[in-house]
Design a protein around this motif. Structure first.
Motif, PDB file in Angstrom:
ATOM      1  N   MET A   1       8.084  32.903  12.244  1.00  0.00           N
ATOM      2  CA  MET A   1       8.243  33.986  11.275  1.00  0.00           C
ATOM      3  C   MET A   1       8.242  35.326  12.007  1.00  0.00           C
ATOM      4  O   MET A   1       7.413  35.570  12.860  1.00  0.00           O
ATOM      5  N   SER A   2       9.191  36.219  11.656  1.00  0.00           N
ATOM      6  CA  SER A   2       9.282  37.529  12.295  1.00  0.00           C
ATOM      7  C   SER A   2       8.180  38.443  11.777  1.00  0.00           C
ATOM      8  O   SER A   2       7.820  38.409  10.606  1.00  0.00           O
ATOM      9  N   ASN A   3       7.661  39.258  12.692  1.00  0.00           N
ATOM     10  CA  ASN A   3       6.655  40.243  12.323  1.00  0.00           C
ATOM     11  C   ASN A   3       7.146  41.624  12.687  1.00  0.00           C
ATOM     12  O   ASN A   3       7.946  41.802  13.620  1.00  0.00           O
ATOM     13  N   TYR A   4       6.651  42.617  11.949  1.00  0.00           N
ATOM     14  CA  TYR A   4       7.069  43.998  12.138  1.00  0.00           C
ATOM     15  C   TYR A   4       5.840  44.893  12.161  1.00  0.00           C
ATOM     16  O   TYR A   4       4.819  44.593  11.542  1.00  0.00           O
ATOM     17  N   TYR A   5       5.967  45.998  12.901  1.00  0.00           N
ATOM     18  CA  TYR A   5       4.842  46.915  13.044  1.00  0.00           C
ATOM     19  C   TYR A   5       5.223  48.282  12.502  1.00  0.00           C
ATOM     20  O   TYR A   5       6.232  48.865  12.909  1.00  0.00           O
ATOM     21  N   ASP A   6       4.420  48.788  11.571  1.00  0.00           N
ATOM     22  CA  ASP A   6       4.593  50.136  11.025  1.00  0.00           C
ATOM     23  C   ASP A   6       3.798  51.068  11.929  1.00  0.00           C
ATOM     24  O   ASP A   6       2.568  51.147  11.851  1.00  0.00           O
ATOM     25  N   SER A   7       4.518  51.763  12.827  1.00  0.00           N
ATOM     26  CA  SER A   7       3.846  52.587  13.827  1.00  0.00           C
ATOM     27  C   SER A   7       3.186  53.825  13.225  1.00  0.00           C
ATOM     28  O   SER A   7       2.322  54.435  13.844  1.00  0.00           O
ATOM     29  N   LYS A   8       3.576  54.185  12.002  1.00  0.00           N
ATOM     30  CA  LYS A   8       2.979  55.350  11.344  1.00  0.00           C
ATOM     31  C   LYS A   8       1.711  54.955  10.596  1.00  0.00           C
ATOM     32  O   LYS A   8       0.662  55.612  10.704  1.00  0.00           O
ATOM     33  N   LYS A   9       1.770  53.859   9.849  1.00  0.00           N
ATOM     34  CA  LYS A   9       0.622  53.410   9.068  1.00  0.00           C
ATOM     35  C   LYS A   9      -0.289  52.461   9.846  1.00  0.00           C
ATOM     36  O   LYS A   9      -1.357  52.080   9.362  1.00  0.00           O
ATOM     37  N   LYS A  10       0.175  52.039  11.070  1.00  0.00           N
ATOM     38  CA  LYS A  10      -0.589  51.111  11.910  1.00  0.00           C
ATOM     39  C   LYS A  10      -0.827  49.777  11.182  1.00  0.00           C
ATOM     40  O   LYS A  10      -1.915  49.208  11.213  1.00  0.00           O
ATOM     41  N   LEU A  11       0.213  49.278  10.506  1.00  0.00           N
ATOM     42  CA  LEU A  11       0.103  48.032   9.768  1.00  0.00           C
ATOM     43  C   LEU A  11       1.109  47.016  10.293  1.00  0.00           C
ATOM     44  O   LEU A  11       2.194  47.386  10.761  1.00  0.00           O
ATOM     45  N   VAL A  12       0.743  45.736  10.210  1.00  0.00           N
ATOM     46  CA  VAL A  12       1.642  44.655  10.606  1.00  0.00           C
ATOM     47  C   VAL A  12       2.144  43.949   9.354  1.00  0.00           C
ATOM     48  O   VAL A  12       1.367  43.615   8.464  1.00  0.00           O
ATOM     49  N   THR A  14       4.845  40.820   7.771  1.00  0.00           N
ATOM     50  CA  THR A  14       5.768  39.714   7.992  1.00  0.00           C
ATOM     51  C   THR A  14       7.085  40.093   7.315  1.00  0.00           C
ATOM     52  O   THR A  14       7.141  41.051   6.524  1.00  0.00           O
ATOM     53  N   LYS A  15       8.124  39.338   7.572  1.00  0.00           N
ATOM     54  CA  LYS A  15       9.401  39.602   6.915  1.00  0.00           C
ATOM     55  C   LYS A  15       9.268  39.452   5.400  1.00  0.00           C
ATOM     56  O   LYS A  15       9.839  40.233   4.628  1.00  0.00           O
ATOM     57  N   ALA A  16       8.460  38.457   4.983  1.00  0.00           N
ATOM     58  CA  ALA A  16       8.245  38.245   3.544  1.00  0.00           C
ATOM     59  C   ALA A  16       7.541  39.442   2.916  1.00  0.00           C
ATOM     60  O   ALA A  16       7.861  39.855   1.794  1.00  0.00           O
ATOM     61  N   ASN A  17       6.568  40.034   3.647  1.00  0.00           N
ATOM     62  CA  ASN A  17       5.874  41.229   3.159  1.00  0.00           C
ATOM     63  C   ASN A  17       6.863  42.348   2.892  1.00  0.00           C
ATOM     64  O   ASN A  17       6.805  43.026   1.857  1.00  0.00           O
ATOM     65  N   LEU A  18       7.759  42.565   3.852  1.00  0.00           N
ATOM     66  CA  LEU A  18       8.733  43.654   3.718  1.00  0.00           C
ATOM     67  C   LEU A  18       9.611  43.451   2.493  1.00  0.00           C
ATOM     68  O   LEU A  18       9.893  44.396   1.748  1.00  0.00           O
TER      69      LEU A  18
END
Length: 218
Positions: A1-12, A14-18
């Motif tokens: 599963m792909s993960n993404y990092y919100d560099s502004k909010k410092k949150l991780v 998943t693709k499903a979250n997005l």
């Protein structure tokens, strides 16, 4: 599963979250929102030779955010072993691919040998295989050997390119004058003597290698 990092909010995420939050899935649009792909690196001081976990973890590296984790020795060894096996698999695939290309070129000059362009390709192909084999066998890459191999392969190519003249002369002595034949013999002998010259293999640089001058009738 792909993960993404919100560099502004410092949150991780998943693709499903997005998708649930209604974020776009296009990479370019996500970057405008300061959201980047995230990959993980499991590091261990024993395995990764004093590789320190960078400050500001996760950190931005070559277009993606990387999050480093320190793990226990046993886990770290298992992960390192898995990475090694994966690398060996990739190297073997690359070797097979290179071997499939290392065939007699379809282009040939009047002597029936490869063209210069094709020969240069075959040489680079072989040098790449040398590097991969060294890595697969866990040996140090021997640059001097590869440099020597490169010069010898090109020397052998030049010799092969004149074999037909020697053969033709043996069957049709009138094809060359005696002077021309003697020039050819000297040229070929100088090519054979090349590895004995001072400075060999000249860092594998064909432009710096003192190849003998071809006779003008070749």
């Amino acid at each position: 599963m792909s993960n993404y990092y919100d560099s502004k909010k410092k949150l991780v995420y998943t693709k499903a979250n997005l998708e649930m939050l209604g974020y776009p899935t296009d990479k370019g649009q996500l970057e405008k929102l300061n959201i980047y792909p995230l990959r993980y690196v499991y590091t261990n001081y024993n395995i990764y030779t004093q590789k320190q976990i960078p400050d500001g973890n996760p950190v931005y590296e070559q277009g993606v955010y990387v999050q480093y984790f320190k793990v226990e020795d046993k886990i770290g060894e298992e992960l390192a072993l898995g990475q090694k096996e994966q690398k060996e698999f990739e190297n073997k695939q690359e070797l097979e691919k290179l071997d499939s290309k290392a065939v007699r070129p379809i282009h040939a000059n009047v002597s029936g040998t490869a063209t210069e362009q094709d020969m240069l390709y075959l040489i680079e192909n072989e040098l790449t295989k040398q590097k991969i084999r060294a890595e697969l066998e866990n040996k140090e890459y021997d640059k001097n050997y590869s440099d020597s191999l490169k010069i010898r392969m090109w020397r052998d190519y030049l010799l092969d390119s004149t074999d037909w003249l020697v053969l033709r002369y043996s069957e049709q002595p009138s094809s060359l004058t005696e002077l021309q034949y003697n020039e050819l013999v000297i040229y070929r002998q100088e090519l054979r003597n090349l590895p004995n010259k001072e400075g060999f293999p000249w860092d594998g640089d064909l432009t710096k290698t003192p190849f003998p001058t071809k006779p003008d009738f070749i």
